[in-house]
Design an enzyme around this catalytic site. Structure first.
Site, PDB file in Angstrom:
ATOM      1  N   LYS A 270       5.915 -25.287 -47.500  1.00 35.05           N
ATOM      2  CA  LYS A 270       6.294 -24.053 -46.819  1.00 35.05           C
ATOM      3  C   LYS A 270       7.487 -24.298 -45.901  1.00 35.05           C
ATOM      4  O   LYS A 270       7.701 -25.426 -45.460  1.00 35.05           O
ATOM      5  CB  LYS A 270       5.136 -23.575 -45.925  1.00 35.05           C
ATOM      6  CG  LYS A 270       3.913 -23.098 -46.658  1.00 35.05           C
ATOM      7  CD  LYS A 270       2.809 -22.749 -45.659  1.00 35.05           C
ATOM      8  CE  LYS A 270       1.522 -22.361 -46.348  1.00 35.05           C
ATOM      9  NZ  LYS A 270       1.564 -21.079 -47.057  1.00 35.05           N
ATOM     10  N   ARG A 344      -7.133 -20.384 -54.017  1.00 36.54           N
ATOM     11  CA  ARG A 344      -7.868 -19.900 -55.196  1.00 36.54           C
ATOM     12  C   ARG A 344      -8.429 -21.083 -55.997  1.00 36.54           C
ATOM     13  O   ARG A 344      -9.443 -20.942 -56.662  1.00 36.54           O
ATOM     14  CB  ARG A 344      -6.949 -19.000 -56.041  1.00 36.54           C
ATOM     15  CG  ARG A 344      -5.789 -19.687 -56.685  1.00 36.54           C
ATOM     16  CD  ARG A 344      -4.686 -18.710 -57.109  1.00 36.54           C
ATOM     17  NE  ARG A 344      -3.954 -18.185 -55.950  1.00 36.54           N
ATOM     18  CZ  ARG A 344      -2.930 -17.341 -56.044  1.00 36.54           C
ATOM     19  NH1 ARG A 344      -2.533 -16.894 -57.221  1.00 36.54           N
ATOM     20  NH2 ARG A 344      -2.312 -16.922 -54.958  1.00 36.54           N
TER      21      ARG A 344
HETATM   22 MN    MN Z   1      -1.125 -21.972 -49.507  1.00 36.41          MN
END
Ligand code: MN
Ligand code: ZN
Length: 491
Positions: A270, A344
């Site tokens: 990120k 997920r």
């Molecule tokens: Mn993530």
């Protein structure tokens, strides 16, 4: 803060909180207090042209009769007050008292709005105050000077009954505080093993806590969860919390939480700006732990499972690569195209495990899953995805009642197609469009016919809009929502 319930005898000193219905004069205990001050409170209200409008208050200093201070809060039209409104009012009262640096205060709570008894009102004022008075300051070397509001005494005609109504609300507030603490903890302190250790505190309340290690997960074939964990030197854990308060043999309700204790994004790293907020990527797991605490503390007559998948997502020589294919516990293979779509992967194995082992009545998962849900809904609603209309409807109602609001989003075969992959069975990202929906479609591939709800809480679990009862960065969002669902429909 200690909350006490007391009868109609009001104190003759200190700070007293009164309520006034809009356009009406003081009644009941408030009128009695005014007479003890020789009408000084009513004169102050008139002088300030205070009408009792909702969300307004008037601070009256040294009104006589020995009292130091009287704070009058407007009720608006009492017939329109909901339970949530009264909790918000309790929160506003506590917030005002805190800003006045009061250490203790009394509240005249002999009000019965339409549909609520005086006892309900008193208990809900207590609940709102309890939710409001929260701080997370254990990492400040200099503690704040005043310990804050230490005691609130709530007066009504039946103290014992008000106390009885309050106790389950207090249990829920304590669950909310537990969840907030977990979310607020820094990520070097709260990593998977430490999170798992903290859930052991629930055993004192009668919750059975079972902790799975990576070796056990490996034997179970949880390649999706373990793939995320392999980039971190901190080991993964799965915690199964069981509260058996219902009838023996009744299928349990299952609550599943994403617990990524820090999410760097992994190799798909990120950007630096705001990455510190990713300590909150375990907000779903925190909510589940807080809910289990609430259910146990109030001795809910229900069988419930809380299952949380705890990992840290780090970039490393051992980290998984974009393009890796992993095999989940279900047998389905997953192409990991973006290592930042890790939540997920964790949930895929925990959902499958819970459904196989416990045969629950339903599964509800909570996850700070996608940034896309913030684009769609902002921070006011969590996204709700479900294969079951009744459960979705019940959660919508519970959201309205608790202020933890949800908004239903679609699931459809057309979206599901997007995550097919040419090499593996499924890929872990469907691209930018409909990002929250394709994430939910992914999860659904790990749920059989069971009624299931996925709540995407990326916008509500942390740094959500503050309210009179939600003052903290870590909101503890979802504990009250799910507690309400359980209490209304499954006990
Ligand atoms: Mn993530
Ligand atoms: Zn994440």
């Amino acid at each position: 803060m200690k909350i006490k319930f007391s009868g109609p005898a009001l104190p003759r000193s200190g700070t007293l909180v009164l309520f006034l219905a809009e356009g009406k004069s003081l009644t009941g205990l408030a009128d009695k207090a005014d007479r003890a001050c020789k009408g000084q409170i009513a004169r102050a209200l008139a002088a300030a042209a205070f009408t009792g409008r909702r969300d307004s208050s008037l601070d009256i200093l040294a009104p006589g009769g020995g009292l130091g201070r009287v704070v009058v809060f407007g009720l608006g039209d009492p017939a329109k007050l909901t339970s949530l409104d009264v909790e918000m009012l309790g929160g506003a009262v506590a917030g005002t008292l805190q800003s006045q640096k009061a250490k203790a205060a009394s509240v005249a709570a002999d009000i019965s709005p339409k549909g609520l008894s005086e006892t309900d009102f008193a208990a809900l004022i207590g609940s709102g105050a309890r939710l409001r008075v929260y701080s997370f300051n254990q990492y400040k070397s200099k503690k704040p000077e005043s310990a804050g509001l230490a005691e609130l005494t709530i007066h009504s005609s039946d103290a014992a009954a008000a106390g009885r109504h309050y106790r389950p609300l207090e249990a829920v507030a304590e669950g909310v505080h537990f969840a907030r603490d977990l979310v607020n903890e820094p990520p070097n302190i709260l990593y998977p093993v430490e999170f798992a250790n903290r859930t052991r505190a629930l055993t004192k309340l009668g919750v059975k806590v079972e902790i799975l290690t990576p070796a056990q997960m490996k034997r179970l074939g949880m390649g999706a969860l373990l793939g995320v964990a392999q980039g971190s030197p901190r080991e993964a854990r799965i915690v199964i919390m069981r509260w058996d308060g219902g009838r023996k043999g009744d299928a349990p309700l299952a609550f599943i939480g994403k617990g990524v204790t820090f999410d760097t994004g992994g190799i798909s790293i990120k950007p630096a700006a705001g990455m510190e907020d990713m300590k909150g990527d375990m907000g779903g797991a925190a909510c589940v732990a807080g809910l289990m605490m609430a259910l146990a503390k109030r001795k809910a007559k229900v069988n419930a499972i809380g299952a949380i998948g705890l990992v840290e997502n780090m970039p490393d020589g051992n980290a998984q690569r974009p393009g890796d294919v992993v095999t989940s516990m279900s047998g389905q293979t997953i192409a990991v195209l973006n290592t930042d779509a890790e939540g997920r992967l964790v949930l895929a194995d925990v959902l499958w495990y819970v459904q196989q082992r416990f045969k629950p009545k339903f599964m509800i998962d909570l996850a700070t899953l996608t940034g896309a849900i913030l684009v769609a809904l902002g921070k006011e609603h969590a996204g709700l995805f479900s294969n079951d209309d009744e459960l979705a409807q019940r959660l919508s109602e519970a959201g309205q009642a608790t202020g933890e609001k949800v908004w239903r989003m679609p699931l459809a075969p057309e979206y599901d197609k997007i995550i097919d992959h040419d090499v593996a069975d499924v890929k872990n990202t469907g691209g930018r469009f409909a990002g929250s929906i394709t994430a939910a479609q992914f999860l659904q591939r790990f749920v059989n016919k069971l009624p299931w709800v996925h709540l995407d809480i990326a916008g509500t679990a942390m740094d959500a809009p503050r309210s009179a009862i939600s003052p903290s960065w870590g909101s503890g969002w979802g504990v009250r929502l799910l507690n309400r669902l359980v209490a209304r429909h499954y006990e």
